[in-house]
Design a protein around this motif. Structure first.
Motif, mmCIF file in Angstrom:
data_model
loop_
_atom_site.group_PDB
_atom_site.id
_atom_site.type_symbol
_atom_site.label_atom_id
_atom_site.label_comp_id
_atom_site.label_asym_id
_atom_site.label_seq_id
_atom_site.Cartn_x
_atom_site.Cartn_y
_atom_site.Cartn_z
ATOM 1 N N ARG A 106 0.811 -1.230 0.046
ATOM 2 C CA ARG A 106 0.161 0.064 0.026
ATOM 3 C C ARG A 106 0.697 1.250 0.022
ATOM 4 O O ARG A 106 0.352 2.413 -0.063
ATOM 5 N N THR A 107 2.177 1.153 -0.203
ATOM 6 C CA THR A 107 3.045 2.312 -0.186
ATOM 7 C C THR A 107 3.727 2.632 -1.487
ATOM 8 O O THR A 107 4.007 1.862 -2.119
ATOM 9 N N ASP A 108 3.394 3.822 -1.873
ATOM 10 C CA ASP A 108 3.615 4.502 -3.172
ATOM 11 C C ASP A 108 5.007 5.135 -2.640
ATOM 12 O O ASP A 108 5.117 6.116 -2.352
ATOM 13 N N VAL A 109 6.138 4.411 -3.289
ATOM 14 C CA VAL A 109 7.376 5.038 -2.824
ATOM 15 C C VAL A 109 7.495 6.497 -3.215
ATOM 16 O O VAL A 109 8.026 7.245 -2.456
ATOM 17 N N PHE A 110 7.219 6.640 -4.399
ATOM 18 C CA PHE A 110 7.334 8.074 -4.990
ATOM 19 C C PHE A 110 6.509 8.999 -4.277
ATOM 20 O O PHE A 110 7.155 10.317 -3.789
ATOM 21 N N ALA A 111 5.321 8.822 -3.931
ATOM 22 C CA ALA A 111 4.479 9.635 -3.298
ATOM 23 C C ALA A 111 4.964 9.923 -1.755
ATOM 24 O O ALA A 111 4.810 10.766 -1.367
ATOM 25 N N VAL A 112 5.722 9.023 -1.155
ATOM 26 C CA VAL A 112 6.295 9.151 0.315
ATOM 27 C C VAL A 112 7.489 9.824 -0.017
ATOM 28 O O VAL A 112 7.692 10.756 0.889
ATOM 29 N N ALA A 113 8.397 9.714 -1.051
ATOM 30 C CA ALA A 113 9.704 10.314 -1.192
ATOM 31 C C ALA A 113 9.607 11.650 -1.495
ATOM 32 O O ALA A 113 10.149 12.919 -1.099
ATOM 33 N N ASP A 114 8.501 11.959 -2.639
ATOM 34 C CA ASP A 114 8.659 13.397 -3.327
ATOM 35 C C ASP A 114 8.412 14.558 -2.300
ATOM 36 O O ASP A 114 9.185 15.336 -2.443
ATOM 37 N N PRO A 115 7.415 14.589 -1.313
ATOM 38 C CA PRO A 115 7.468 15.688 -0.530
ATOM 39 C C PRO A 115 8.494 16.237 0.222
ATOM 40 O O PRO A 115 8.836 17.090 0.574
ATOM 41 N N ALA A 116 9.224 14.847 0.635
ATOM 42 C CA ALA A 116 10.425 15.134 1.559
ATOM 43 C C ALA A 116 11.715 15.590 0.680
ATOM 44 O O ALA A 116 12.430 16.369 1.206
ATOM 45 N N ILE A 117 11.637 15.219 -0.534
ATOM 46 C CA ILE A 117 12.727 15.868 -1.333
ATOM 47 C C ILE A 117 12.585 17.352 -1.738
ATOM 48 O O ILE A 117 13.384 18.010 -1.736
ATOM 49 N N ALA A 118 11.316 17.573 -1.747
ATOM 50 C CA ALA A 118 10.765 18.824 -2.272
ATOM 51 C C ALA A 118 11.150 19.847 -1.006
ATOM 52 O O ALA A 118 11.632 21.024 -1.237
ATOM 53 N N GLU A 119 11.084 19.309 0.299
ATOM 54 C CA GLU A 119 11.365 19.949 1.412
ATOM 55 C C GLU A 119 12.833 20.180 1.523
ATOM 56 O O GLU A 119 13.566 21.420 2.019
ATOM 57 N N PHE A 120 13.553 19.357 1.372
ATOM 58 C CA PHE A 120 15.139 19.111 1.209
ATOM 59 C C PHE A 120 15.560 20.389 0.091
ATOM 60 O O PHE A 120 16.294 21.062 0.687
ATOM 61 N N THR A 121 14.804 20.363 -0.805
ATOM 62 C CA THR A 121 15.491 21.681 -1.882
ATOM 63 C C THR A 121 14.820 22.870 -1.555
ATOM 64 O O THR A 121 15.772 23.744 -1.534
ATOM 65 N N ARG A 122 13.935 23.038 -0.817
ATOM 66 C CA ARG A 122 13.405 24.393 -0.094
ATOM 67 C C ARG A 122 14.559 24.636 0.966
ATOM 68 O O ARG A 122 14.893 25.925 0.908
ATOM 69 N N GLU A 123 14.860 23.945 1.885
ATOM 70 C CA GLU A 123 15.823 23.930 2.885
ATOM 71 C C GLU A 123 17.211 24.584 2.319
ATOM 72 O O GLU A 123 17.983 25.272 3.028
#
Length: 276
Positions: A106-123
Motif C-alpha cells: 500500500r506504499t507508493d514509494v514516489f508519493a512518500v519520497a517526493d514531498p520530503a525531497i521537495a522540502e530538502f530543496t526548499r531548505e
C-alpha cells in the motif's frame, strides 16, 4: 525450548505495570500500555538483523528478560513471532510478515519520497532530481528547481547514463551481481563511448559512503551527488541527486550531503528497509 503458555498480552502487561503504577491504576490504561509494550518488543525483534536471543530482544526493548519472555510468548501465540526449537532464538512470525507485506503493497514509494525531497530543496536551495530505473536506464521522474537555477538540457523523462553519472553509479552499487553484469554490458553496447569505469571500486565506495559523486563528468560546470532510497530487498528504489554549479560554495557540499543522506535514510526506513 518453547516458552511456557502464558496469559494474553493485556493480562501480561497489567502484571508488569501494576508495580510501576500501583494497583489503583485504571485497567484501560494498563491495557493500552500492554499494546505499546508488546509493539515495542515486536519492533525490537524486527530491528535485529537476524533471529535473536531473549537477552538481545530484552535489551533492545528496554525490558527485563522475564518481561520480554512473557511478551514474546504472547506474540508467538498470535503468530507475530516464532521461536526456533533448535537454537531457542526468536524471529518474526508469519503474521508479522503478512502485515509488513500488506503495508509495503500500500506504499507508493514516489508519493512518500517526493514531498520530503521537495522540502530538502526548499531548505538547502540545491536543485534535485529524483530518478527511477526504467527500461532504458536511470530515468528522471521529478525535478525540483533550487533557488539558483541549474541550466541544463536534462528534464523529466531524460535517461541518465548508468556508467557516466552519479545517479547511474548509485543504482549500479545496489544491484545484484548478475543484474549488475548484465546492466553494465547493456550500457556499453548501447553507448560504445561510455566511460571505462572500475565497477567494483565504485560499488564498494558508494555502499561505504552511501553516496555517489561526479564532477563535470556528464555536463561541464555541473557537479552532482546522488543518494539512494533503498527498498526491502536492498535495491535502490529511487535515487535522489543534488546538483551544483560553480555558483555554489564547495565548502557547503559536505553538510548539505549529510542532510540529503539523513532524508534518504528516513525514507528508506519508512519503507520498511534497512539503511546500509
Amino acid at each position: 525450548m518453547r516458552p511456557p503458555k502464558t496469559k494474553d498480552l493485556a493480562e501480561t502487561a497489567a502484571d508488569d505495570t501494576a508495580g510501576a503504577e500501583g494497583d489503583d491504576a485504571p485497567a484501560a490504561r494498563r491495557g493500552i500500555q500492554s499494546v505499546e509494550i508488546g509493539l515495542r518488543v515486536l519492533a525490537a525483534l524486527a530491528a535485529e538483523p537476524q533471529a535473536a536471543t531473549l537477552g538481545a530482544v530484552a535489551k533492545r526493548a528496554d525490558l527485563s528478560a522475564s518481561q520480554a519472555h512473557r511478551y514474546l510468548a504472547s506474540l508467538i501465540a498470535s503468530g507475530m513471532a516464532r521461536q526456533d526449537e533448535a537454537s531457542g532464538r526468536y524471529d518474526l512470525g508469519a503474521q508479522a510478515i503478512q502485515i509488513g507485506l500488506a503495508a509495503l503493497a500500500r506504499t507508493d514509494v514516489f508519493a512518500v519520497a517526493d514531498p520530503a525531497i521537495a522540502e530538502f530543496t526548499r531548505e538547502t536551495g540545491r536543485s534535485t532530481l529524483v530518478a527511477a530505473r526504467g527500461p532504458l536506464g536511470p530515468t528522471i521522474v521529478r525535478w525540483h528547481a533550487g533557488r539558483t537555477p541549474v541550466i541544463t538540457s536534462l528534464a523529466v523523462g531524460s535517461v541518465l547514463p548508468l556508467l557516466g553519472s552519479a545517479t547511474g553509479h548509485a543504482f549500479l552499487a545496489f544491484m545484484g551481481e548478475e543484474e549488475r553484469i548484465g546492466a553494465v554490458a547493456q550500457a556499453k553496447a548501447d553507448d560504445p563511448r561510455a566511460p571505462d569505469i572500475d565497477v567494483a571500486a565504485i560499488r564498494d565506495k558508494v555502499r561505504r559512503t552511501m553516496s555517489a559523486s561526479v564532477d563535470e563528468l556528464l555536463i561541464p560546470g555541473l557537479r552532482a551527488t546522488a543518494v539512494p532510497i533503498l527498498d526491502i530487498q536492498g535495491r535502490a528504489a529511487l535515487v535522489v541527486t543534488m546538483m551544483a554549479t560553480p555558483a555554489f560554495d564547495r565548502n557547503d557540499d559536505a553538510a548539505i550531503l549529510g542532510k540529503l543522506q539523513a532524508t534518504c535514510k528516513a525514507l528508506t526506513e519508512r519503507l520498511g528497509a534497512r539503511w546500509q
